[in-house]
Design a protein around this motif. Structure first.
Motif, short mmCIF file in Angstrom:
data_model
loop_
_atom_site.label_atom_id
_atom_site.label_comp_id
_atom_site.label_asym_id
_atom_site.label_seq_id
_atom_site.Cartn_x
_atom_site.Cartn_y
_atom_site.Cartn_z
N LEU A 139 -23.16 -28.50 -25.69
CA LEU A 139 -23.91 -27.45 -26.58
C LEU A 139 -25.13 -26.90 -26.17
N GLN A 140 -25.34 -27.35 -24.77
CA GLN A 140 -26.51 -26.36 -24.43
C GLN A 140 -25.96 -25.40 -23.77
N ALA A 141 -26.88 -24.23 -23.60
CA ALA A 141 -26.28 -22.89 -23.06
C ALA A 141 -25.25 -23.04 -22.07
N SER A 142 -24.19 -22.81 -22.19
CA SER A 142 -23.08 -22.96 -21.16
C SER A 142 -23.04 -21.77 -20.17
N SER A 143 -23.84 -20.90 -20.15
CA SER A 143 -23.42 -19.87 -19.25
C SER A 143 -24.06 -20.28 -17.78
N LYS A 144 -24.92 -21.25 -17.69
CA LYS A 144 -25.53 -21.91 -16.53
C LYS A 144 -24.25 -22.06 -15.56
N GLY A 145 -24.65 -21.47 -14.47
CA GLY A 145 -23.50 -22.00 -13.34
C GLY A 145 -22.43 -21.19 -13.29
N ASP A 146 -22.04 -20.29 -14.27
CA ASP A 146 -20.79 -19.64 -14.23
C ASP A 146 -21.09 -18.46 -13.47
N PHE A 147 -20.04 -18.16 -12.45
CA PHE A 147 -19.80 -16.95 -11.82
C PHE A 147 -19.16 -15.97 -12.20
N LYS A 148 -19.32 -14.68 -12.42
CA LYS A 148 -18.41 -13.81 -12.92
C LYS A 148 -18.20 -12.55 -11.58
N ALA A 149 -16.71 -12.23 -11.69
CA ALA A 149 -16.46 -11.18 -10.86
C ALA A 149 -16.97 -9.80 -11.21
#
Ligand code: FES
Lengths: 169, 152
Positions: free
Chosen positions: A42-52
């Motif tokens: 439930l915590q902000a899930s954008s952390k640690g995601d890499f996007k091309a």
């Protein structure tokens, strides 16, 4: 892929808890605890995601604005958020990806945003300025330099991740 | 800055820098399906506009929650209410007050408002997510932020 699973479990979670007014009130009272204790998803899930975001060969020595989208999830909302970075290659050919968020109070800076300073980042809100490296220009409002984006290069493509402040760089 | 606790915390550390208040004006109607849909669409797009402006100028603009009113050809009564809002807000160190709306009826009242009206014709769109609409909105937001800068 794990994101999909989290979405389902979150929806179920909402369905269960929000059944009936009692459930709704309980959810209100429990929410702060639930958020931290039970489901880290439930915590902000954008952390640690890499996007091309761009082919490395298209990146020049001139800072260029790149926009991309990420899905951001917090306890109650799921939303698509546009991220922005100023990206260029430094004199060694290494990628530099800077956050556009001014370190003074958070306006968006632009490269060469002020004609008087064609080789600096400029913040229109209170005339904050940064050198090309992202270091803040002394005697302008920002207390420190622009954050960096963490990046990776895979098969000639630049991927951008979370930002981190200079102190930790 | 937005009207939430986190931003307010920051606001009070730097009040003198955040000198511009932005108030979205959003009409609501109950007349018929067509008008209601139009009004709902306007509120959706309008909020995208003001949030984008706030994002650009977070450190200088304070975005208030939208001011909703019953759609009407005569907004005289709303004007005095809004001016009361602006007067209260001026107890804080705001130097500029901007009202944002798609509702053309404000144009008639522009002179009576204690603040600057940012009015533009509503964009008719089914889908605010489409790439096309997004780029139109981005472009218009750029024009608006450019305009705001000229007041600073
Ligand atoms: S927010 Fe950039 S200089 Fe103040």
């Amino acid at each position: 892929m794990s994101e999909k699973r989290q979405q389902v479990s979150r929806r179920q979670f909402l369905n269960y808890t929000l059944t009936g007014v009692g459930g709704f009130m309980a959810a209100g009272m429990l929410a702060p605890m639930v958020r931290f204790a039970i489901d880290p998803a439930l915590q902000a899930s954008s952390k640690g995601d890499f996007k091309a975001v761009e082919d490395v060969e298209n990146i020049t020595e001139e800072p260029t604005r790149i926009d991309w989208e990420i899905d951001q999830v917090d306890a109650w909302y799921e939303s698509t958020v546009t991220k922005t970075a100023w990206v260029y290659k430094d004199e060694n050919g290494d990628i530099v990806a800077l956050s556009p968020i001014c370190k003074h109070l958070g306006c968006m800076v632009t490269w060469a945003g002020n004609d008087d300073y064609p080789d600096q980042f400029y913040c229109p809100c209170h005339d904050g300025r940064y050198y090309k490296s992202g270091e803040n220009v002394p005697n302008t409002p920002p207390p420190e330099g622009l954050d960096f984006y963490e990046y990776k290069i895979e098969d000639g493509t630049l991927l951008l991740g979370p930002t981190k402040p200079r102190g930790e760089a | 800055m937005q009207w939430n606790k986190q931003d307010l915390d920051q606001y009070f550390t730097a009040e003198e820098y955040i000198d511009t208040l932005l108030i979205p004006l959003i009409p609501i109607t109950f007349t018929n399906q067509k008008e209601m849909e139009k009004s709902a669409a306007q509120q959706e797009t309008g909020m995208i506009f003001v949030r984008e402006m706030e994002k650009h100028f977070k450190g200088r603009i304070f975005l208030l929650p939208a001011y909703h009113y019953l759609a009407s050809g005569d907004l005289g009564a709303e004007v005095s209410r809004l001016n009361e809002w602006a007067a209260k807000a001026n107890e804080r160190p705001f130097k500029h007050v901007f009202f944002f709306s798609f509702d053309p009826h404000w144009k008639k009242q522009e002179r009576n408002l204690n603040g600057t009206l940012l009015w533009m014709p509503a964009i008719q769109t089914e889908d605010t997510q489409s790439k096309e609409t997004q780029s139109i909105i981005k472009d218009q937001v750029n024009q608006l932020t450019g305009l705001i800068k000229t007041y600073w």
